[in-house]
Design a protein around this motif. Structure first.
Motif, PDB file in Angstrom:
ATOM      1  N   ARG A 155      10.178  15.480  63.880  1.00 47.28           N
ATOM      2  CA  ARG A 155      10.883  14.228  64.323  1.00 47.28           C
ATOM      3  C   ARG A 155       9.857  13.123  64.547  1.00 47.28           C
ATOM      4  O   ARG A 155      10.289  11.799  64.505  1.00 47.28           O
ATOM      5  N   ALA A 212       9.080  11.311  61.402  1.00 49.66           N
ATOM      6  CA  ALA A 212      10.328  10.838  61.076  1.00 49.66           C
ATOM      7  C   ALA A 212      10.378   9.395  61.969  1.00 49.66           C
ATOM      8  O   ALA A 212      11.530   8.434  61.621  1.00 49.66           O
ATOM      9  N   GLY A 213       9.691   9.413  62.896  1.00 54.68           N
ATOM     10  CA  GLY A 213       9.995   8.236  63.854  1.00 54.68           C
ATOM     11  C   GLY A 213      11.126   8.484  64.803  1.00 54.68           C
ATOM     12  O   GLY A 213      11.251   7.341  65.320  1.00 54.68           O
ATOM     13  N   LEU A 214      11.471   9.522  65.024  1.00 56.85           N
ATOM     14  CA  LEU A 214      12.472   9.701  65.787  1.00 56.85           C
ATOM     15  C   LEU A 214      12.054  10.235  67.341  1.00 56.85           C
ATOM     16  O   LEU A 214      12.903  10.101  68.113  1.00 56.85           O
ATOM     17  N   TYR A 264      11.051   8.497  53.491  1.00 56.80           N
ATOM     18  CA  TYR A 264      11.256  10.060  53.432  1.00 56.80           C
ATOM     19  C   TYR A 264      12.922  10.012  53.582  1.00 56.80           C
ATOM     20  O   TYR A 264      13.474   9.380  54.115  1.00 56.80           O
ATOM     21  N   TYR A 286      15.762  12.757  55.305  1.00 56.94           N
ATOM     22  CA  TYR A 286      15.627  13.977  56.245  1.00 56.94           C
ATOM     23  C   TYR A 286      16.949  14.817  55.978  1.00 56.94           C
ATOM     24  O   TYR A 286      17.912  14.110  56.046  1.00 56.94           O
ATOM     25  N   PHE A 321      19.211  17.669  58.124  1.00 53.79           N
ATOM     26  CA  PHE A 321      19.271  18.492  59.659  1.00 53.79           C
ATOM     27  C   PHE A 321      19.498  19.723  59.299  1.00 53.79           C
ATOM     28  O   PHE A 321      19.988  20.403  58.379  1.00 53.79           O
ATOM     29  N   ALA A 334      22.411  21.083  60.541  1.00 59.92           N
ATOM     30  CA  ALA A 334      23.841  21.162  60.075  1.00 59.92           C
ATOM     31  C   ALA A 334      24.014  19.831  59.030  1.00 59.92           C
ATOM     32  O   ALA A 334      23.196  18.927  59.135  1.00 59.92           O
ATOM     33  N   ALA A 335      24.846  20.200  58.194  1.00 57.72           N
ATOM     34  CA  ALA A 335      25.000  19.209  56.950  1.00 57.72           C
ATOM     35  C   ALA A 335      25.293  17.969  57.504  1.00 57.72           C
ATOM     36  O   ALA A 335      24.733  16.918  56.975  1.00 57.72           O
ATOM     37  N   GLY A 336      26.178  17.930  58.472  1.00 57.68           N
ATOM     38  CA  GLY A 336      26.185  16.509  59.186  1.00 57.68           C
ATOM     39  C   GLY A 336      26.974  15.605  58.282  1.00 57.68           C
ATOM     40  O   GLY A 336      26.749  14.179  58.249  1.00 57.68           O
ATOM     41  N   LEU A 337      27.770  15.894  57.415  1.00 59.76           N
ATOM     42  CA  LEU A 337      28.508  14.895  56.473  1.00 59.76           C
ATOM     43  C   LEU A 337      29.485  14.602  57.053  1.00 59.76           C
ATOM     44  O   LEU A 337      30.280  15.024  57.974  1.00 59.76           O
ATOM     45  N   TYR A 338      29.703  13.102  56.708  1.00 60.54           N
ATOM     46  CA  TYR A 338      30.728  12.402  57.394  1.00 60.54           C
ATOM     47  C   TYR A 338      32.323  12.855  56.790  1.00 60.54           C
ATOM     48  O   TYR A 338      32.623  12.795  55.592  1.00 60.54           O
ATOM     49  N   LEU A 341      26.060   6.830  51.268  1.00 61.09           N
ATOM     50  CA  LEU A 341      26.066   6.291  52.299  1.00 61.09           C
ATOM     51  C   LEU A 341      24.589   5.549  52.511  1.00 61.09           C
ATOM     52  O   LEU A 341      24.620   4.412  52.920  1.00 61.09           O
ATOM     53  N   PRO A 342      23.382   6.243  52.399  1.00 66.77           N
ATOM     54  CA  PRO A 342      22.055   5.656  52.525  1.00 66.77           C
ATOM     55  C   PRO A 342      22.120   4.463  51.602  1.00 66.77           C
ATOM     56  O   PRO A 342      21.183   3.517  51.952  1.00 66.77           O
ATOM     57  N   ARG A 363      22.263  13.804  49.580  1.00 67.47           N
ATOM     58  CA  ARG A 363      22.140  12.615  50.249  1.00 67.47           C
ATOM     59  C   ARG A 363      20.743  11.966  50.759  1.00 67.47           C
ATOM     60  O   ARG A 363      20.512  11.138  50.421  1.00 67.47           O
ATOM     61  N   MET A 371      22.920  13.988  66.127  1.00 65.14           N
ATOM     62  CA  MET A 371      22.360  14.164  64.881  1.00 65.14           C
ATOM     63  C   MET A 371      22.754  13.082  63.868  1.00 65.14           C
ATOM     64  O   MET A 371      22.085  12.668  62.945  1.00 65.14           O
ATOM     65  N   GLN A 372      24.104  12.749  64.168  1.00 59.32           N
ATOM     66  CA  GLN A 372      24.532  11.493  63.047  1.00 59.32           C
ATOM     67  C   GLN A 372      23.826  10.288  63.599  1.00 59.32           C
ATOM     68  O   GLN A 372      23.810   9.601  62.469  1.00 59.32           O
ATOM     69  N   ASP A 395      20.748   9.966  64.687  1.00 56.35           N
ATOM     70  CA  ASP A 395      19.438  10.188  64.342  1.00 56.35           C
ATOM     71  C   ASP A 395      19.573   9.928  62.657  1.00 56.35           C
ATOM     72  O   ASP A 395      18.515   9.264  62.045  1.00 56.35           O
ATOM     73  N   HIS A 426      19.534   6.440  61.847  1.00 51.22           N
ATOM     74  CA  HIS A 426      18.222   5.956  62.435  1.00 51.22           C
ATOM     75  C   HIS A 426      17.017   6.245  61.103  1.00 51.22           C
ATOM     76  O   HIS A 426      16.379   5.209  60.880  1.00 51.22           O
ATOM     77  N   THR A 427      17.118   7.304  60.571  1.00 50.18           N
ATOM     78  CA  THR A 427      16.265   7.590  59.263  1.00 50.18           C
ATOM     79  C   THR A 427      16.464   6.582  58.274  1.00 50.18           C
ATOM     80  O   THR A 427      15.294   6.467  57.553  1.00 50.18           O
ATOM     81  N   TYR A 428      17.774   6.208  58.040  1.00 58.89           N
ATOM     82  CA  TYR A 428      18.027   5.271  56.891  1.00 58.89           C
ATOM     83  C   TYR A 428      17.500   3.610  57.514  1.00 58.89           C
ATOM     84  O   TYR A 428      17.661   2.921  56.574  1.00 58.89           O
ATOM     85  N   LYS A 445      29.910   2.150  59.610  1.00 46.60           N
ATOM     86  CA  LYS A 445      29.559   3.190  58.569  1.00 46.60           C
ATOM     87  C   LYS A 445      29.969   4.404  59.490  1.00 46.60           C
ATOM     88  O   LYS A 445      30.520   5.477  59.071  1.00 46.60           O
TER      89      LYS A 445
END
Lengths: 267, 305, 278
Positions: free
Chosen positions: A61, A64-66, A90, A92, A94, A96-100, A111-112, A159, C172-173, C175, C178-180, C190
Motif C-alpha cells: 500500500r 501504491a501511495g495508499l 501501476y 492494483y 485487491f 476481493a475482486a471488488g467489481l461494481y 472503468l479505469p 481491470r 477497498m472500493q 482505494d 484512489h489508485t486510478y 462512477k
C-alpha cells in the motif's frame, strides 16, 4: 500525459531505503514497518510472504501511495509513490475482486479507462485485449454476480491490466479461492507475466504459491513488521505445475519456512 | 466528541437561521402595530405594504425590526418565545390545569401507550401465526405489506365519529387508531425477525428433534428481537401521530392535537409551536425509552453490540 | 340470522379452499390465496352488515361503497387531483429533490455530515405532520400549504438515507478509485452515486406513504372545498360514510400504485443489488 515510461533496465523500479511506518491506534503506536530496505528491478516477480501483521500489505500500500511512510525513502519508477499513482504507473488487485455490481464485466474493465480519459475506440480495443489475456473472452456482457469467484478475480486482474501500467501490485488476490482454482490461476498468472514482462509485487501467505510464482521472495515477520530474508529463486521462468515436486522447489520452501521461524512468525 | 461539536454547530446554525427568518416573516405585523402607535413607516399605505415581500419591508424600515422577536401573535415566533411558553405551561402550571402542557401531553400519551400496547401485542401474535402457518402467511402477509403503502390514517376521523355515535368516547377511540397504526409495522418487522435465523441454525434445531414450540421459543423469538425493536420505534411514532390526528375531528378539548387545532383556530402561533415541540419531545422520549429497553434486553441476551 | 349463518359458511368454505391451495407452494397459490382471503372478508362484511342490519352511519356494506364510488367519479377525481397530483406529488418531487441536493452539497464536508445525520435522524422520528397548522397559516388553504407539509415530511427520511448511501462504499472500493487517481467528482459519479441508489430508493419508498399522509392530514387543518382530506372530514360530519370509504379506496389505490411505481423504477435502477436479484 505520460502513460508509458521507458526505464533503463538496471535502475530499480521500486526502491525502498530504511522505510518506517508507525500507525497510531487506540492501544498506542504500532510499528507496521521497521527499517525496510528493498530494491525491485524491472521484470521481477516479487512475493511478500509472512503471517498477518508482518507489514506485507502495508508495504504494498505504501508503494501504491495508499499509505504514507513515517520515515525513509521510497521511489516508484524514480518518482514518489504519489506521483507514480498520478502517472498511473501501476495496476492494483485487491483481495476481493471488488467489481461494481451495477456494471457488466466489460464496463468494469472500462472503468479505469473512463477515468483516465481514453477514447471510445481505444477503450473497446483494450477491453477485448485484456479479456483475452485473462481467458474471459465472451464474458464481457455478463454481470459480476453471474460469474464464479475465480472468474471474478480474473476480471479484476483484467481491470488492473487494462491501462497497461508497467507494474502490477497484487494483495492476496487468490486468498479467498479454493486450492484447485488457485492452482489454475497461478499458472495463468505466470504465463501472463512472461507474456507481458511486467513487474509484479504479490502478497500471499501461502508458501507454495510464493515459491511457485516468484523470481524473488521477501520473507517478513511481525511486531515490528520487518524483512527477515530475501531469496532469489533459481527456478527457470518456465514452470509447469509439477515443478513443485523438484528438489530446488522444496529447498526454497524450506528456506522460506526457516525465515518465518527465525522471525518468530509462528508465535 | 467531534460529533457532539458538529451536532451543536448544526443546531446552533438552525437557531440563528430561525431568528433571522423572524425578521421578514414578522415585519409586516410589526409595521402595522408601529403605525397604529403613531410611528412613521414606509410605505405608509397598508395596502402597498401588503403587496411587498418581507425582505423589501425590512430593507425600507431597518429601524423598526426590534419587536419582530417579541410580538404577541407572530407569524413565526422566535425560539425564546416558544421556550418561555413551554416553560410557562409545564413548570409554572399545576399538572391538573387545563392550560398545562403536561396535562395535554398526558392525555395524548395515555391514548398512544394504550393503543401501542394493543397494536404491538396483536401484531406479535399475528406474526407468530404467520410464521407457524403457511395458509396465514399466504393469505394475510401480502395485505399486511400492502397496508404499509397506504395512508390508513385517513380512517381516523371516521373511527372517532362512528365510535362516538355508539357512545364510545374519550381514550379508547384514539387508542384504537394508535393500535392499528402500530399494528402493521410490527407484524411486518416481526415476521422478518422470526424468519431471520439462517438455514444452518434451523437445521441445528432439527438435529435436536426440537418441537415447533421449542424452535419458536429458543431460536426464532430471541433472533427476532433486533427486528422487533426497529419496528417498535416506527410503530410508536405512528401511534403518537395517530393519537394526535384522532383528536382533530371531534374538536376535542384536551390533548396535543386539540392544542394544535385550537391554536390554529385562534391564530395562537406560540401555542401551536409549543404544542408541536411538546409532541416532538414526547416522541423523542418514547423512542429513547425503547432504545434503553432494547439495549438492556439485548445485553441480558448477550447480543449487545 | 341467515346473513350471519351464510357469512360463517362462506368463511369456512374459503378457509377450506385456502388450506387446500396452500398445501402446495406454487406461484398460482401465492397469487390466489390472498385474493380469496380478501374477497372472503368483503363478502362476510356484506353479509354481516345486512344480516345484523348495521346502520349505514356505522358501517356501510361494500356494495354501497362501490355504488358511491361509481356514482361520484367526478368528485373523486377532482379530490384526487387536488390532494394527490398537486399536494402530495408536488411536495414529493420538491422535497425529495431538495433532500438529494442537500445530501450532495454536504457530501464533501465530514463536519456537516456528522452534524446533520443525528439531527436528521431525530427529526425523521418526530410527528412532523403537526407542522400542518403552521404551514396552512403561512401558505394559505390551497394545495401549496399541503405540498409544503409534504416537503417537510419527506425531506429528512430522504436526506438521511441518501447521506448514509453516499458513505456506503467500502474502503477497498475507495482505494481502487484512489489508485486510478480519480477526481472526487469522478468517484462520486462512477462509484458512490450508483452504490448509494439502494439507500436512496429506500428513502424514496418511505416518502411515498408519508407524502400521501401529509397531504390528507394537512387538509384537516383547513382546505378549499375540494380534496380527499376535506371530503373525508366533511363526509364524516354529515355521516355519509360510504363516501368516506370511497375516498379511502382511492387513497389505498393511489398509495399502493405510487409505491409500486417507485419500486418498479428501483428494480430497473438497482437491478444488480442482491435484494432485487432473488
Amino acid at each position: 500525459m505520460e502513460r508509458h515510461r521507458k526505464i533503463p533496465v538496471m535502475t530499480p523500479v521500486i526502491d525502498a531505503k530504511s522505510l518506517n511506518l508507525t500507525f497510531t491506534t487506540k492501544d498506542g503506536p504500532v510499528q507496521a514497518l521497521k527499517d525496510v530496505d528493498l530494491r525491485i528491478k524491472a521484470g521481477d516477480f516479487v512475493s511478500f510472504i509472512g503471517p498477518s501483521g508482518c507489514g506485507k500489505t502495508t508495504f504494498l500500500r505504501c508503494v501504491a501511495g495508499l499509505e504514507t511512510p513515517t520515515s525513509g525513502s521510497l521511489t516508484v519508477n524514480g518518482m514518489t509513490p504519489d506521483e507514480a499513482r498520478q502517472a498511473r504507473a501501476y495496476g492494483y488487485v485487491f483481495q476481493a475482486a471488488g467489481l461494481y455490481p451495477w456494471r457488466s464485466v466489460a464496463r468494469n474493465i472500462r472503468l479505469p479507462l473512463e477515468i483516465m480519459g481514453y477514447s471510445r475506440a481505444e477503450m473497446a480495443e483494450r477491453v477485448e485485449k485484456v479479456l483475452k489475456l485473462v481467458d474471459l473472452e465472451g464474458f464481457g456482457g455478463k454481470y459480476p454476480w453471474q460469474l464464479s469467484g475465480g472468474m471474478q478475480q480474473r476480471a479484476s486482474i483484467a481491470r488492473a491490466l487494462s491501462f497497461d501500467a508497467d507494474i502490477l501490485l497484487m494483495d492476496e488476490p487468490f486468498g479467498a479461492l479454493d486450492e484447485i482454482v488457485r492452482d489454475h490461476l497461478n499458472e495463468q498468472l505466470l504465463k501472463l507475466w512472461r507474456d507481458t514482462q511486467k513487474t509484479i509485487g504479490f502478497v500471499t501467505h501461502s508458501i507454495p504459491e510464493a515459491v511457485y510464482l516468484s523470481t524473488k521472495i521477501v520473507v517478513m515477520s511481525p511486531r515490528p513488521g520487518r524483512i527477515t530474508d530475501v531469496i532469489d529463486s533459481p527456478l527457470p521462468p518456465d514452470r509447469p505445475l509439477d515443478i513443485r515436486d523438484s528438489r530446488d522447489f522444496i529447498d526454497i520452501a524450506h528456506r522460506v519456512r526457516d525465515g518465518l521461524r527465525a522471525g518468530h512468525a509462528y508465535d | 466528541m467531534k460529533t457532539l461539536l458538529a451536532v451543536l454547530s448544526v443546531v446552533g446554525a438552525i437557531v440563528v437561521v430561525w431568528y433571522l427568518a423572524c425578521i421578514p416573516m414578522n415585519i409586516a405585523g410589526v409595521l402595522t402595530a408601529a403605525e397604529r402607535a403613531g410611528a412613521e413607516v414606509s410605505p405608509p399605505e397598508a395596502r402597498e405594504r401588503r403587496d411587498m415581500s418581507g425582505m423589501a419591508l425590512t430593507l425600507r424600515n431597518p429601524t423598526q425590526i426590534g419587536p419582530v422577536w417579541s410580538q404577541d401573535r407572530p407569524r413565526l415566533p422566535a425560539p425564546h418565545q416558544v421556550v418561555i411558553e413551554l416553560w410557562d405551561t409545564t413548570v409554572n402550571k399545576k399538572i391538573t390545569s387545563k392550560r398545562s402542557l403536561i396535562y395535554h401531553s398526558w392525555i395524548t400519551l395515555s391514548a398512544t401507550l394504550l393503543g401501542f400496547a394493543i397494536g404491538t401485542g396483536l401484531g406479535i401474535l399475528l406474526a407468530v401465526g404467520i410464521v407457524q402457518s403457511r395458509v396465514m402467511d399466504m393469505a394475510v402477509m401480502p395485505w399486511a405489506i400492502v397496508s404499509q403503502t397506504i395512508p390508513i390514517i385517513a380512517l381516523a376521523p371516521m373511527i372517532i365519529v362512528v365510535l362516538y355515535s355508539i357512545g364510545v368516547q374519550g381514550l379508547l377511540p384514539k387508542a384504537i387508531i394508535s393500535a392499528y397504526l402500530s399494528f402493521f409495522p410490527v407484524v411486518v418487522g416481526m415476521v422478518k425477525g422470526l424468519r431471520s435465523p439462517d438455514q444452518m441454525q434451523m437445521d441445528l434445531m432439527r438435529t435436536y428433534n426440537a418441537t415447533d414450540g421449542q424452535r419458536l421459543w429458543k431460536l426464532r423469538l430471541p433472533a427476532s428481537m433486533p427486528y422487533l425493536f426497529a419496528s417498535l420505534k416506527v410503530g410508536i411514532a405512528a401511534s403518537l401521530v395517530g393519537a394526535i390526528v384522532g383528536e382533530l375531528p371531534t374538536g376535542a378539548v384536551a390533548g396535543l392535537g386539540a392544542r394544535l387545532l385550537a391554536g390554529s383556530y385562534y391564530g395562537q402561533t406560540v401555542q401551536i409551536w409549543s404544542a408541536l415541540f411538546a409532541a416532538a419531545i414526547v416522541a423523542a422520549l418514547l423512542v429513547a425509552l425503547l432504545g434503553v429497553i432494547e439495549r438492556a434486553l439485548l445485553r441480558r441476551m448477550g447480543q449487545a453490540a | 340470522m341467515i346473513g350471519v349463518v351464510s357469512a360463517l359458511a362462506v368463511w369456512a368454505g374459503a378457509m377450506w379452499l385456502n388450506m387446500r391451495l396452500a398445501a402446495r407452494d406454487t406461484a398460482f397459490a401465492r397469487a390466489v390465496v390472498p385474493v380469496v382471503f380478501g374477497v372472503t372478508i368483503l363478502v362476510m362484511w356484506e353479509l354481516l352488515v345486512r344480516g345484523l342490519q348495521v346502520s349505514a352511519v356505522i358501517l356501510p356494506p361494500p356494495s354501497a361503497i362501490a355504488q358511491t364510488f361509481a356514482g361520484n367519479l367526478p368528485t373523486l377525481w377532482a379530490d384526487f387531483q387536488q390532494t394527490f397530483l398537486k399536494g402530495a406529488l408536488g411536495g414529493y418531487v420538491i422535497g425529495c429533490s431538495a433532500a438529494f441536493l442537500t445530501a450532495l452539497a454536504i457530501d464533501r464536508s465530514d463536519f456537516l455530515r456528522r452534524g446533520l445525520l443525528p439531527v436528521g435522524n431525530f427529526v425523521a422520528a418526530l410527528p412532523i405532520v403537526g407542522t400542518a397548522p403552521i404551514l396552512v397559516m403561512w401558505f394559505g388553504f390551497d394545495w401549496q400549504s399541503k405540498a409544503a407539509v409534504v416537503v417537510v415530511m419527506v425531506y429528512f427520511p430522504v436526506l438521511v438515507n441518501t447521506v448514509a448511501g453516499l458513505s456506503a462504499t467500502d474502503a477497498m472500493q475507495r482505494d481502487l478509485m484512489h489508485t486510478y487517481g480519480a477526481s472526487p467528482a469522478q468517484s462520486l459519479i462512477k462509484l458512490r452515486l450508483p452504490a448509494a441508489m439502494p439507500f436512496v430508493f429506500n428513502g424514496l419508498k418511505i416518502a411515498t406513504t408519508l407524502a400521501l399522509i401529509g397531504a390528507i392530514v394537512a387538509e384537516f387543518f383547513g382546505s378549499p372545498i375540494v380534496g380527499m382530506g376535506f371530503r373525508i372530514s366533511t363526509s364524516v360530519g354529515s355521516l355519509d360514510l360510504a363516501m368516506v370509504w370511497a375516498q379511502i379506496v382511492v387513497a389505498a389505490l393511489a398509495g399502493s400504485l405510487f409505491y409500486g411505481a417507485i419500486a418498479l423504477i428501483e428494480s430497473r435502477v438497482t437491478f444488480w443489488h442482491p435484494a432485487q436479484r432473488s
